[in-house]
Write a protein that holds these residues in place. Structure first.
Motif, PDB file in Angstrom:
ATOM      1  N   LEU A  25      14.281   4.542  -7.555  1.00  0.00           N
ATOM      2  CA  LEU A  25      13.550   4.930  -8.692  1.00  0.00           C
ATOM      3  C   LEU A  25      12.349   4.135  -8.793  1.00  0.00           C
ATOM      4  N   VAL A  26      12.484   2.754  -8.874  1.00  0.00           N
ATOM      5  CA  VAL A  26      11.640   1.888  -9.033  1.00  0.00           C
ATOM      6  C   VAL A  26      10.495   1.757  -7.804  1.00  0.00           C
ATOM      7  N   LEU A  27      11.378   1.991  -6.751  1.00  0.00           N
ATOM      8  CA  LEU A  27      10.521   1.733  -5.402  1.00  0.00           C
ATOM      9  C   LEU A  27       9.605   3.003  -5.344  1.00  0.00           C
ATOM     10  N   LEU A  28      10.101   4.017  -5.805  1.00  0.00           N
ATOM     11  CA  LEU A  28       9.243   5.439  -5.703  1.00  0.00           C
ATOM     12  C   LEU A  28       8.095   5.460  -6.856  1.00  0.00           C
ATOM     13  N   GLY A  29       8.482   4.641  -7.879  1.00  0.00           N
ATOM     14  CA  GLY A  29       7.187   4.648  -8.917  1.00  0.00           C
ATOM     15  C   GLY A  29       6.261   3.499  -8.354  1.00  0.00           C
ATOM     16  N   LEU A  30       6.579   2.449  -7.689  1.00  0.00           N
ATOM     17  CA  LEU A  30       5.633   1.719  -7.085  1.00  0.00           C
ATOM     18  C   LEU A  30       4.759   2.118  -6.017  1.00  0.00           C
ATOM     19  N   LEU A  31       5.643   2.999  -5.345  1.00  0.00           N
ATOM     20  CA  LEU A  31       4.771   3.758  -4.139  1.00  0.00           C
ATOM     21  C   LEU A  31       3.863   4.828  -4.638  1.00  0.00           C
ATOM     22  N   VAL A  32       4.130   5.447  -5.772  1.00  0.00           N
ATOM     23  CA  VAL A  32       3.149   6.697  -6.332  1.00  0.00           C
ATOM     24  C   VAL A  32       2.004   5.885  -7.012  1.00  0.00           C
ATOM     25  N   TYR A  33       2.367   4.735  -7.542  1.00  0.00           N
ATOM     26  CA  TYR A  33       0.903   4.183  -8.165  1.00  0.00           C
ATOM     27  C   TYR A  33       0.277   3.575  -7.199  1.00  0.00           C
ATOM     28  N   LEU A  34       0.824   3.000  -6.014  1.00  0.00           N
ATOM     29  CA  LEU A  34       0.060   2.491  -4.943  1.00  0.00           C
ATOM     30  C   LEU A  34      -0.597   3.499  -4.028  1.00  0.00           C
ATOM     31  N   CYS A  35      -0.110   4.710  -3.781  1.00  0.00           N
ATOM     32  CA  CYS A  35      -0.956   5.912  -3.247  1.00  0.00           C
ATOM     33  C   CYS A  35      -2.090   6.210  -4.196  1.00  0.00           C
ATOM     34  N   SER A  36      -1.754   6.311  -5.363  1.00  0.00           N
ATOM     35  CA  SER A  36      -2.779   6.608  -6.505  1.00  0.00           C
ATOM     36  C   SER A  36      -3.996   5.882  -6.487  1.00  0.00           C
ATOM     37  N   ARG A  37      -3.683   4.610  -5.705  1.00  0.00           N
ATOM     38  CA  ARG A  37      -4.928   3.535  -5.694  1.00  0.00           C
ATOM     39  C   ARG A  37      -5.556   3.665  -4.477  1.00  0.00           C
ATOM     40  N   LEU A  38      -4.949   4.541  -3.476  1.00  0.00           N
ATOM     41  CA  LEU A  38      -5.828   4.704  -2.189  1.00  0.00           C
ATOM     42  C   LEU A  38      -7.341   4.918  -2.446  1.00  0.00           C
ATOM     43  N   PRO A  39      -8.363   4.501  -1.877  1.00  0.00           N
ATOM     44  CA  PRO A  39      -9.513   4.760  -2.153  1.00  0.00           C
ATOM     45  C   PRO A  39     -10.099   6.133  -1.848  1.00  0.00           C
ATOM     46  N   ARG A  40     -10.627   7.008  -2.718  1.00  0.00           N
ATOM     47  CA  ARG A  40     -11.051   8.271  -2.228  1.00  0.00           C
ATOM     48  C   ARG A  40     -12.522   8.165  -1.749  1.00  0.00           C
ATOM     49  N   ARG A  41     -13.010   7.269  -2.243  1.00  0.00           N
ATOM     50  CA  ARG A  41     -14.548   6.881  -2.027  1.00  0.00           C
ATOM     51  C   ARG A  41     -14.775   5.331  -1.726  1.00  0.00           C
ATOM     52  N   ARG A  42     -15.525   4.645  -1.356  1.00  0.00           N
ATOM     53  CA  ARG A  42     -15.784   3.162  -1.235  1.00  0.00           C
ATOM     54  C   ARG A  42     -15.636   2.572  -2.677  1.00  0.00           C
ATOM     55  N   ARG A  43     -14.991   1.436  -2.665  1.00  0.00           N
ATOM     56  CA  ARG A  43     -14.978   0.519  -3.877  1.00  0.00           C
ATOM     57  C   ARG A  43     -15.790  -0.363  -4.059  1.00  0.00           C
ATOM     58  N   VAL A  60       5.844  -6.446  -2.936  1.00  0.00           N
ATOM     59  CA  VAL A  60       6.957  -6.246  -3.852  1.00  0.00           C
ATOM     60  C   VAL A  60       7.625  -5.090  -3.424  1.00  0.00           C
ATOM     61  N   ALA A  61       7.242  -3.880  -3.206  1.00  0.00           N
ATOM     62  CA  ALA A  61       7.969  -2.780  -2.630  1.00  0.00           C
ATOM     63  C   ALA A  61       8.554  -2.769  -1.351  1.00  0.00           C
ATOM     64  N   CYS A  62       7.809  -3.379  -0.433  1.00  0.00           N
ATOM     65  CA  CYS A  62       8.554  -3.769   0.789  1.00  0.00           C
ATOM     66  C   CYS A  62       9.758  -5.041   0.775  1.00  0.00           C
TER      67      CYS A  62
END
Length: 161
Positions: A25-43, A60-62
């Motif tokens: 569950l913690v791993l899933l939370g980390l992965l959801v957060y990290l996927c939400s941080r993927l750039p939709r446009r250039r930072r 940490v997730a790995c």
């Protein structure tokens, strides 16, 4: 070391089960957060502290995924199978089994204490603990870089403003 009343302790089943149930569950939370941080446009180029933070969280997730993989190796093994694994030395089943079996969560291992004072670890793949250690050091370095870069950026912004 094992108690005299039960020399074949291994890992506490309640703690092991809790880790195996809560960890994903913690791993899933980390992965959801990290996927939400993927750039939709250039930072913007000044967003390096966020990139370091995300790298740190990915490490940490790995590390958590590897640790959970090691825990799964321990979860489904009963006492008889542990005894059989302890009796194997260099891939060959030898005569007597272990005098005692102890389990540690940090580092993750199951230690067989053999007659004559020898001991060896079984069931947890050998790559788990070193990999987790390296990933956690990478996470620490990434977190430190994120903090230092964020402070430097804020200091530069104050001087400009």
């Amino acid at each position: 070391m094992a108690l005299a009343s039960d020399p074949y302790q291994g890992h506490d089943a309640t703690v092991l089960l809790t880790v195996v149930l809560v960890g994903p569950l913690v791993l899933l939370g980390l992965l959801v957060y990290l996927c939400s941080r993927l750039p939709r446009r250039r930072r913007p180029a000044g967003d390096l502290s966020a990139a370091w933070r995300d790298l740190s969280l990915l490490a940490v997730a790995c590390a958590l995924a590897l640790y959970l993989w090691g825990c799964l190796h321990l979860l489904f093994v009963d006492r008889q199978e542990r005894g059989t694994e302890c009796a194997k030395v260099d891939g060959v089943v030898r005569g007597r089994g272990a005098e005692a079996v102890t389990g540690d969560f940090v580092p993750l291992r199951l230690v067989c204490h053999m007659p004559g004072g020898r001991s060896h670890t079984v069931l947890v793949p050998e790559y788990i603990n070193p990999s987790v250690a390296v990933l956690l050091l990478l996470a620490l370095a990434g977190g430190l870089a994120s903090v230092l870069h964020g402070r430097a950026r804020r200091t530069a912004q104050r001087k400009e403003g």
